[in-house]
Motif scaffolding. Structure first.
Motif, PDB file in Angstrom:
ATOM      1  N   LYS A 179       4.232 -10.603  11.934  1.00  0.00           N
ATOM      2  CA  LYS A 179       4.444  -9.675  10.812  1.00  0.00           C
ATOM      3  C   LYS A 179       4.527  -8.225  11.226  1.00  0.00           C
ATOM      4  O   LYS A 179       5.132  -7.411  10.547  1.00  0.00           O
ATOM      5  CB  LYS A 179       3.318  -9.822   9.780  1.00  0.00           C
ATOM      6  N   SER A 214      -4.196 -15.269   3.875  1.00  0.00           N
ATOM      7  CA  SER A 214      -3.412 -14.778   2.737  1.00  0.00           C
ATOM      8  C   SER A 214      -4.002 -15.180   1.383  1.00  0.00           C
ATOM      9  O   SER A 214      -3.607 -14.633   0.354  1.00  0.00           O
ATOM     10  CB  SER A 214      -1.968 -15.244   2.838  1.00  0.00           C
ATOM     11  N   THR A 215      -4.947 -16.110   1.375  1.00  0.00           N
ATOM     12  CA  THR A 215      -5.599 -16.501   0.128  1.00  0.00           C
ATOM     13  C   THR A 215      -7.086 -16.163   0.134  1.00  0.00           C
ATOM     14  O   THR A 215      -7.798 -16.497  -0.809  1.00  0.00           O
ATOM     15  CB  THR A 215      -5.426 -18.019  -0.134  1.00  0.00           C
ATOM     16  N   GLN A 239      -4.077  -3.809   7.565  1.00  0.00           N
ATOM     17  CA  GLN A 239      -3.600  -3.938   6.187  1.00  0.00           C
ATOM     18  C   GLN A 239      -3.702  -2.603   5.449  1.00  0.00           C
ATOM     19  O   GLN A 239      -2.814  -2.218   4.702  1.00  0.00           O
ATOM     20  CB  GLN A 239      -4.392  -5.019   5.439  1.00  0.00           C
ATOM     21  N   TYR A 265      -8.787 -10.419   1.408  1.00  0.00           N
ATOM     22  CA  TYR A 265      -7.386  -9.991   1.473  1.00  0.00           C
ATOM     23  C   TYR A 265      -6.870  -9.715   0.065  1.00  0.00           C
ATOM     24  O   TYR A 265      -6.176  -8.718  -0.169  1.00  0.00           O
ATOM     25  CB  TYR A 265      -6.542 -11.058   2.166  1.00  0.00           C
TER      26      TYR A 265
END
Length: 128
Positions: free
Chosen positions: A124, A19-20, A57, A24
């Protein structure tokens, strides 16, 4: 990820996790226009956990209805599959790979990355 990560320092580019990670964050950037997946005749990137994570994504972003987003573009040395300009061999290789695609079979060079991606899919996206 080829253009958002320094390929010589990938671990440094990862930050605290997916996520960092710079790739992404690039996928989320407001000026992004799509995702280019570079394929060979066997569509081998679709066997890699990180590549499939980026595909997932992108598919999720496509549902947002952004008219400037071009979605997932399959690029090859012979042309762009989405535009009908890729070779027959690449197109057939992509079709074969997609027909047997199972995210749970994908791999990553770092086992923890593979586990994190699979956890993401389950938590998710509701599972495989």
């Amino acid at each position: 990820c080829s253009f958002s990560n320094n390929q010589h320092c990938v671990q440094d580019e990862m930050g605290e996790g997916w996520s960092t990670a710079s790739f992404y964050l690039a996928l989320l950037h407001q000026q992004r226009r799509g995702t280019c997946l570079v394929l060979d005749e066997e569509a081998l990137p679709l066997t890699r956990s990180w590549c499939l994570f980026e595909v997932a994504q992108t598919v999720e972003m496509e549902s947002g209805g952004d008219p400037d987003h071009h979605g997932l573009v399959f690029c090859t040395r012979s042309g762009v599959v989405n535009q009908g300009s890729a070779s027959v061999e690449v197109s057939l290789g992509l079709a074969r790979r997609l027909a047997t695609l199972r995210l749970q079979d994908a791999t990553a060079s770092i086992p923890k990355d593979n586990d994190d991606i699979k956890d993401f899919v389950v938590n998710k996206m509701g599972g495989f």
